[in-house]
Design a protein around this motif. Structure first.
Motif, PDB file in Angstrom:
ATOM      1  N   LYS A 288       0.821  -1.207   0.000  1.00  0.00           N
ATOM      2  CA  LYS A 288       0.000   0.000   0.000  1.00  0.00           C
ATOM      3  C   LYS A 288       0.860   1.264   0.000  1.00  0.00           C
ATOM      4  O   LYS A 288       0.618   2.192  -0.777  1.00  0.00           O
ATOM      5  CB  LYS A 288      -0.915   0.003   1.221  1.00  0.00           C
ATOM      6  CG  LYS A 288      -1.739   1.278   1.372  1.00  0.00           C
ATOM      7  CD  LYS A 288      -2.555   1.273   2.652  1.00  0.00           C
ATOM      8  CE  LYS A 288      -3.324   2.572   2.830  1.00  0.00           C
ATOM      9  NZ  LYS A 288      -4.093   2.585   4.105  1.00  0.00           N
ATOM     10  N   ASN A 289       1.875   1.305   0.866  1.00  0.00           N
ATOM     11  CA  ASN A 289       2.669   2.520   1.069  1.00  0.00           C
ATOM     12  C   ASN A 289       3.965   2.559   0.271  1.00  0.00           C
ATOM     13  O   ASN A 289       4.527   3.629   0.038  1.00  0.00           O
ATOM     14  CB  ASN A 289       2.997   2.687   2.550  1.00  0.00           C
ATOM     15  CG  ASN A 289       1.767   2.924   3.388  1.00  0.00           C
ATOM     16  OD1 ASN A 289       0.819   3.577   2.951  1.00  0.00           O
ATOM     17  ND2 ASN A 289       1.758   2.383   4.606  1.00  0.00           N
TER      18      ASN A 289
ATOM     19  N   ILE B  49       7.050   9.883   0.156  1.00  0.00           N
ATOM     20  CA  ILE B  49       5.636  10.158  -0.112  1.00  0.00           C
ATOM     21  C   ILE B  49       4.944   8.807  -0.244  1.00  0.00           C
ATOM     22  O   ILE B  49       5.071   8.130  -1.276  1.00  0.00           O
ATOM     23  CB  ILE B  49       5.425  10.990  -1.385  1.00  0.00           C
ATOM     24  CG1 ILE B  49       6.228  12.294  -1.322  1.00  0.00           C
ATOM     25  CG2 ILE B  49       3.933  11.285  -1.580  1.00  0.00           C
ATOM     26  CD1 ILE B  49       6.053  13.182  -2.544  1.00  0.00           C
ATOM     27  N   PRO B  50       4.239   8.373   0.807  1.00  0.00           N
ATOM     28  CA  PRO B  50       3.604   7.047   0.787  1.00  0.00           C
ATOM     29  C   PRO B  50       2.692   6.860  -0.420  1.00  0.00           C
ATOM     30  O   PRO B  50       1.950   7.771  -0.817  1.00  0.00           O
ATOM     31  CB  PRO B  50       2.797   7.035   2.097  1.00  0.00           C
ATOM     32  CG  PRO B  50       3.500   7.998   2.985  1.00  0.00           C
ATOM     33  CD  PRO B  50       3.989   9.089   2.066  1.00  0.00           C
ATOM     34  N   GLY B  51       2.774   5.699  -1.021  1.00  0.00           N
ATOM     35  CA  GLY B  51       1.903   5.337  -2.126  1.00  0.00           C
ATOM     36  C   GLY B  51       2.357   5.769  -3.497  1.00  0.00           C
ATOM     37  O   GLY B  51       1.753   5.369  -4.506  1.00  0.00           O
ATOM     38  N   THR B  52       3.414   6.568  -3.591  1.00  0.00           N
ATOM     39  CA  THR B  52       3.836   7.081  -4.900  1.00  0.00           C
ATOM     40  C   THR B  52       4.484   6.014  -5.776  1.00  0.00           C
ATOM     41  O   THR B  52       4.704   6.252  -6.972  1.00  0.00           O
ATOM     42  CB  THR B  52       4.799   8.272  -4.746  1.00  0.00           C
ATOM     43  OG1 THR B  52       5.819   7.949  -3.783  1.00  0.00           O
ATOM     44  CG2 THR B  52       4.051   9.508  -4.273  1.00  0.00           C
ATOM     45  N   HIS B  53       4.777   4.849  -5.212  1.00  0.00           N
ATOM     46  CA  HIS B  53       5.324   3.764  -6.034  1.00  0.00           C
ATOM     47  C   HIS B  53       4.285   3.264  -7.043  1.00  0.00           C
ATOM     48  O   HIS B  53       4.626   2.572  -8.000  1.00  0.00           O
ATOM     49  CB  HIS B  53       5.787   2.610  -5.150  1.00  0.00           C
ATOM     50  CG  HIS B  53       4.684   1.955  -4.381  1.00  0.00           C
ATOM     51  ND1 HIS B  53       3.901   2.637  -3.478  1.00  0.00           N
ATOM     52  CD2 HIS B  53       4.221   0.676  -4.374  1.00  0.00           C
ATOM     53  CE1 HIS B  53       3.012   1.819  -2.951  1.00  0.00           C
ATOM     54  NE2 HIS B  53       3.184   0.622  -3.478  1.00  0.00           N
ATOM     55  N   LYS B  54       3.014   3.641  -6.842  1.00  0.00           N
ATOM     56  CA  LYS B  54       1.948   3.218  -7.747  1.00  0.00           C
ATOM     57  C   LYS B  54       1.787   4.160  -8.944  1.00  0.00           C
ATOM     58  O   LYS B  54       0.985   3.893  -9.837  1.00  0.00           O
ATOM     59  CB  LYS B  54       0.624   3.140  -6.983  1.00  0.00           C
ATOM     60  CG  LYS B  54       0.627   2.117  -5.850  1.00  0.00           C
ATOM     61  CD  LYS B  54      -0.696   2.133  -5.108  1.00  0.00           C
ATOM     62  CE  LYS B  54      -0.691   1.134  -3.940  1.00  0.00           C
ATOM     63  NZ  LYS B  54      -1.982   1.146  -3.198  1.00  0.00           N
TER      64      LYS B  54
ATOM     65  N   ILE C 228       5.064  16.378  -9.057  1.00  0.00           N
ATOM     66  CA  ILE C 228       4.536  15.808  -7.819  1.00  0.00           C
ATOM     67  C   ILE C 228       4.564  16.875  -6.727  1.00  0.00           C
ATOM     68  O   ILE C 228       5.450  17.740  -6.710  1.00  0.00           O
ATOM     69  CB  ILE C 228       5.365  14.562  -7.380  1.00  0.00           C
ATOM     70  CG1 ILE C 228       4.620  13.776  -6.301  1.00  0.00           C
ATOM     71  CG2 ILE C 228       6.748  14.960  -6.931  1.00  0.00           C
ATOM     72  CD1 ILE C 228       3.427  13.023  -6.802  1.00  0.00           C
ATOM     73  N   ASP C 229       3.595  16.832  -5.842  1.00  0.00           N
ATOM     74  CA  ASP C 229       3.512  17.779  -4.734  1.00  0.00           C
ATOM     75  C   ASP C 229       4.409  17.302  -3.597  1.00  0.00           C
ATOM     76  O   ASP C 229       4.061  16.379  -2.857  1.00  0.00           O
ATOM     77  CB  ASP C 229       2.065  17.890  -4.257  1.00  0.00           C
ATOM     78  CG  ASP C 229       1.903  18.862  -3.091  1.00  0.00           C
ATOM     79  OD1 ASP C 229       2.878  19.566  -2.759  1.00  0.00           O
ATOM     80  OD2 ASP C 229       0.794  18.896  -2.516  1.00  0.00           O
ATOM     81  N   LEU C 230       5.564  17.921  -3.436  1.00  0.00           N
ATOM     82  CA  LEU C 230       6.540  17.471  -2.447  1.00  0.00           C
ATOM     83  C   LEU C 230       6.156  17.851  -1.015  1.00  0.00           C
ATOM     84  O   LEU C 230       6.809  17.412  -0.068  1.00  0.00           O
ATOM     85  CB  LEU C 230       7.921  18.036  -2.788  1.00  0.00           C
ATOM     86  CG  LEU C 230       8.520  17.543  -4.114  1.00  0.00           C
ATOM     87  CD1 LEU C 230       9.889  18.166  -4.347  1.00  0.00           C
ATOM     88  CD2 LEU C 230       8.633  16.014  -4.123  1.00  0.00           C
ATOM     89  N   THR C 231       5.087  18.642  -0.855  1.00  0.00           N
ATOM     90  CA  THR C 231       4.629  18.933   0.509  1.00  0.00           C
ATOM     91  C   THR C 231       4.004  17.702   1.155  1.00  0.00           C
ATOM     92  O   THR C 231       3.731  17.694   2.361  1.00  0.00           O
ATOM     93  CB  THR C 231       3.611  20.086   0.510  1.00  0.00           C
ATOM     94  OG1 THR C 231       2.424  19.689  -0.194  1.00  0.00           O
ATOM     95  CG2 THR C 231       4.194  21.331  -0.130  1.00  0.00           C
ATOM     96  N   GLN C 232       3.792  16.643   0.365  1.00  0.00           N
ATOM     97  CA  GLN C 232       3.231  15.400   0.891  1.00  0.00           C
ATOM     98  C   GLN C 232       4.293  14.519   1.571  1.00  0.00           C
ATOM     99  O   GLN C 232       3.958  13.498   2.168  1.00  0.00           O
ATOM    100  CB  GLN C 232       2.575  14.603  -0.232  1.00  0.00           C
ATOM    101  CG  GLN C 232       1.437  15.320  -0.941  1.00  0.00           C
ATOM    102  CD  GLN C 232       0.909  14.475  -2.089  1.00  0.00           C
ATOM    103  OE1 GLN C 232       0.234  13.466  -1.907  1.00  0.00           O
ATOM    104  NE2 GLN C 232       1.239  14.888  -3.308  1.00  0.00           N
TER     105      GLN C 232
ATOM    106  N   PHE D   2      12.232  -0.240   0.866  1.00  0.00           N
ATOM    107  CA  PHE D   2      11.297   0.520   0.053  1.00  0.00           C
ATOM    108  C   PHE D   2      11.421   0.211  -1.438  1.00  0.00           C
ATOM    109  O   PHE D   2      12.480  -0.184  -1.933  1.00  0.00           O
ATOM    110  CB  PHE D   2      11.419   2.025   0.309  1.00  0.00           C
ATOM    111  CG  PHE D   2      12.764   2.639   0.022  1.00  0.00           C
ATOM    112  CD1 PHE D   2      13.035   3.220  -1.200  1.00  0.00           C
ATOM    113  CD2 PHE D   2      13.748   2.662   0.995  1.00  0.00           C
ATOM    114  CE1 PHE D   2      14.265   3.816  -1.457  1.00  0.00           C
ATOM    115  CE2 PHE D   2      14.975   3.255   0.760  1.00  0.00           C
ATOM    116  CZ  PHE D   2      15.239   3.833  -0.477  1.00  0.00           C
ATOM    117  N   ASP D   3      10.313   0.408  -2.117  1.00  0.00           N
ATOM    118  CA  ASP D   3      10.164   0.141  -3.539  1.00  0.00           C
ATOM    119  C   ASP D   3      10.958   1.162  -4.363  1.00  0.00           C
ATOM    120  O   ASP D   3      11.071   2.328  -3.988  1.00  0.00           O
ATOM    121  CB  ASP D   3       8.672   0.222  -3.897  1.00  0.00           C
ATOM    122  CG  ASP D   3       8.358  -0.215  -5.306  1.00  0.00           C
ATOM    123  OD1 ASP D   3       8.585   0.585  -6.240  1.00  0.00           O
ATOM    124  OD2 ASP D   3       7.862  -1.344  -5.483  1.00  0.00           O
TER     125      ASP D   3
END
Length: 252
Positions: A23-24, A161-166, A191-195, A209-210
């Motif tokens: 997921k992350n 940034i969790p989930g960005t591997h998708k 991509i919004d790096l504030t995330q 990590f992926d």
């Protein structure tokens, strides 16, 4: 006398942890290495880099005879696993082998290792995806990032940034903030790096990590070091494009 080797594979992750990883795009193996092991390996690398006569493979800058004290303990040690037995065994940690097999679905092989110093005041690396630098097919590239001491926002921890591997592979361009990040790398775009969220690790924690997870690091604003040992792996049936990383290291 026959020497027995350990070939039984661990399964250190729960089903919930595997689901969270997918997921992350990352997970933390708490206390993956003991303090004794971390202390021994840090001392081992220090011995290699502080030697009066340094092996060519261990030199900060290949082919350079004179090595300054600053270079000894600031420039990363690249691929020590190819030359040093202790570094090889750190790449083959049973807990990492088991966790990788669980998230990748089969045995992994090591392809790259790096010991980072990140001394006080040194910059970080802009947000990027590892796959941008290490192409492989099918893409199974995964990192295991071992914290060699306590690492937080002050001494330059990783941010993810969790989930960005998708999102798949995103375009990369020039680094924007040269006060914060190294100039020789590239930065992900669109991509919004504030995330980004910080990944705080205790000594001995291992971050897995992926390769498509967007991650970065910040400048070390503390008086502490931020040493880490980072290895990259692929599933045994994947292939690397880069000629210098084609050698696969079995983790068995």
């Amino acid at each position: 006398m026959e020497i027995q080797t350990q070939t039984k594979r661990l399964s250190p992750l729960s089903e919930e942890q595997v689901d969270q990883y997918h997921k992350n795009g990352y997970l933390i193996l708490k206390n993956g290495c003991s303090d004794d092991l971390i202390d021994a390996y840090n001392a081992h690398i220090y011995t290699i880099r502080s030697a009066d006569v340094m092996e060519e493979w261990a030199k900060p800058r290949k082919g350079k005879e004179e090595v300054s004290d600053q270079e000894r303990f600031s420039i990363r040690l690249f691929n020590p696993h190819l030359h040093d037995g202790f570094s090889l065994q750190m790449m083959k940690l049973p807990i990492v082998r088991g966790a990788l097999a669980q998230v990748l679905g089969d045995e992994a092989c090591g392809v790259q290792s790096m010991y980072f110093y990140k001394e006080p005041g040194s910059p970080g690396q802009a947000a990027h995806q590892d796959y941008y630098y290490i192409r492989n097919e099918p893409n199974t590239l995964t990192a295991a990032w071992v914290a060699m001491e306590y690492i937080n926002e002050e001494n330059g921890c990783l941010w993810v940034i969790p989930g960005t591997h998708k999102l798949g592979m995103l375009p990369h361009g020039a680094v924007k903030n040269l006060q914060e990040h190294e100039a020789w790398t590239d930065e992900v775009e669109g991509i919004d790096l504030t995330q980004e969220v910080p990944v705080v690790l205790d000594k001995g924690d291992i971050l897995i990590f992926d390769s498509l997870l967007i991650h970065s690091s910040t400048r070390n604003r503390s008086e502490r070091w931020r040493r880490s040992y980072v290895c990259h792996y692929i599933r045994h049936d994947s292939t690397i494009e880069r000629e210098d990383l084609k050698r696969k290291i079995s983790l068995v």
